[in-house]
Write an enzyme that holds these catalytic residues in place. Structure first.
Site, PDB file in Angstrom:
ATOM      1  N   SER A 158       6.799  20.059  45.049  1.00 53.22           N
ATOM      2  CA  SER A 158       7.504  20.193  45.153  1.00 53.22           C
ATOM      3  C   SER A 158       8.030  21.846  44.202  1.00 53.22           C
ATOM      4  O   SER A 158       7.378  22.632  44.250  1.00 53.22           O
ATOM      5  CB  SER A 158       7.948  19.457  43.842  1.00 53.22           C
ATOM      6  OG  SER A 158       9.834  20.574  43.722  1.00 53.22           O
ATOM      7  N   TYR A 171       7.827  17.524  34.663  1.00 57.60           N
ATOM      8  CA  TYR A 171       7.710  17.202  35.584  1.00 57.60           C
ATOM      9  C   TYR A 171       7.574  18.394  36.857  1.00 57.60           C
ATOM     10  O   TYR A 171       6.750  18.528  37.295  1.00 57.60           O
ATOM     11  CB  TYR A 171       9.754  17.366  36.129  1.00 57.60           C
ATOM     12  CG  TYR A 171       9.609  17.092  38.397  1.00 57.60           C
ATOM     13  CD1 TYR A 171       8.834  16.169  38.228  1.00 57.60           C
ATOM     14  CD2 TYR A 171      10.507  17.603  39.421  1.00 57.60           C
ATOM     15  CE1 TYR A 171       9.869  15.147  40.343  1.00 57.60           C
ATOM     16  CE2 TYR A 171      10.374  17.794  40.245  1.00 57.60           C
ATOM     17  CZ  TYR A 171       9.818  16.892  40.403  1.00 57.60           C
ATOM     18  OH  TYR A 171       9.436  16.016  42.234  1.00 57.60           O
TER      19      TYR A 171
END
Ligand SMILES: NC(=O)c1ccc[n+]([C@@H]2O[C@H](COP(=O)([O-])OP(=O)(O)OC[C@H]3O[C@@H](n4cnc5c(N)ncnc54)[C@H](OP(=O)(O)O)[C@@H]3O)[C@@H](O)[C@H]2O)c1
Length: 264
Positions: A158, A171
């Site tokens: 990501s 995350y």
């Protein structure tokens, strides 16, 4: 040329004909779209996630469209379950030569509110789940490459891996792990002929934000979706298929894919 001849010719010229792919997180979003796209381009596809009904529906859709898919309901956090899935896939579809380790979850909270379950869930799925997947399928990728076939290991990271977004600490950490681990794994697997690719998307319109209960983060993502033309899962799926279809000597190692208007 008879009708049968034409069909055979078309199948053989599909860019991913002969490939055997595994997609984790195939029950929704990026994984679902990618499984469908790989199958449409000729790959046989094994579908891994927990929601059996979604996998069965996807397998049926792929089969109806003329492709080959095998639904293998699996919780990738369970190493033995992933190993068992690998054995079943090898027996039913043949030697895997494309792995898209994509299943992941996102929780966003200030550190003082972060529930143990939320950070543990992200580490268990985004890190351990990916390692379980890699461990179960790397021998098959190395074997495919040794036979002179293309072999691809792709991970979904990501942009959060390298950006500092407030409250995304765990995350981001898991995705930073994926990006760096994949870079180093490439050093090891490249001489064996296995390509390693990390795909780092920006905002994609999927179910991912549904797990986020922090109001600021929910607003950030909802605003992005409302204000700009965000990515669709099919955009990432097309990228994965493009990477897999590159000539064997070409490794697109790290790809960042952003909505054109995304500025964060
Ligand atoms: N959407 C974005 O903006 C974005 C941006 C950058 C990166 N990503 C990454 O893209 C990947 C895919 O996410 P998405 O956006 O497509 O979200 P999604 O629609 O929520 O997909 C997540 C997938 O992971 C599966 N999954 C969850 N827990 C699992 C488990 N224990 N075992 C096996 N599968 C499991 C889910 O299926 P089940 O619930 O059926 O198991 C689902 O298929 C993730 O790694 C995410 O971090 C997304």
């Amino acid at each position: 040329m008879s009708t049968t001849d034409t069909t055979t010719h078309t199948e053989n010229t599909l860019p991913l004909a002969g490939r055997v792919a595994v997609v984790t997180g195939a029950s929704s979003g990026i994984g679902e779209a990618t499984a469908e796209t790989l199958a449409a381009r000729g790959a046989k596809v094994a579908l891994l996630a927990r929601r059996e009904d979604r996998l069965a529906a996807l397998a049926e859709r792929i089969t109806r469209a003329g492709g080959t898919a095998l639904a293998v309901p699996t919780d990738v956090r369970d190493r033995d379950a992933v190993r068992a899935a690998a054995e079943r896939i090898a027996a039913e579809l043949g030697g895997v030569d494309l792995v898209f380790a994509n299943a992941g979850v996102q929780h966003v909270s200030p550190i003082e509110d972060l529930r143990t379950g939320d950070w543990q869930h992200q580490i268990d799925l985004n890190v351990t789940g990916v390692m379980n997947t890699i461990g179960a399928f790397v021998p098959s990728l190395i074997a495919a490459a040794a036979e002179g076939r293309p072999a691809d290991l792709m991970t979904t990271s990501s942009i959060a891996a390298s950006r500092q977004l407030e409250k995304f600490q765990v995350y981001s950490g898991t995705k930073g792990y994926i990006s760096q681990m994949s870079r180093v794994l490439r050093v090891e697997l490249a001489p064996k002929g296995v390509r390693v690719t990390t795909i780092s998307p920006g905002m994609v319109d999927t179910e991912l934000p549904e797990h986020v209960d922090d109001p600021d983060a929910t607003k950030l993502m909802a605003d992005l979706i409302a204000q700009i033309d965000v990515l669709q899962s099919s955009d990432v799926a097309d990228t994965v298929a493009f990477v897999a279809g590159a000539p064997r000597h070409v490794n697109l190692a790290e790809i960042t894919i952003l909505p054109t208007q995304q500025a964060i």
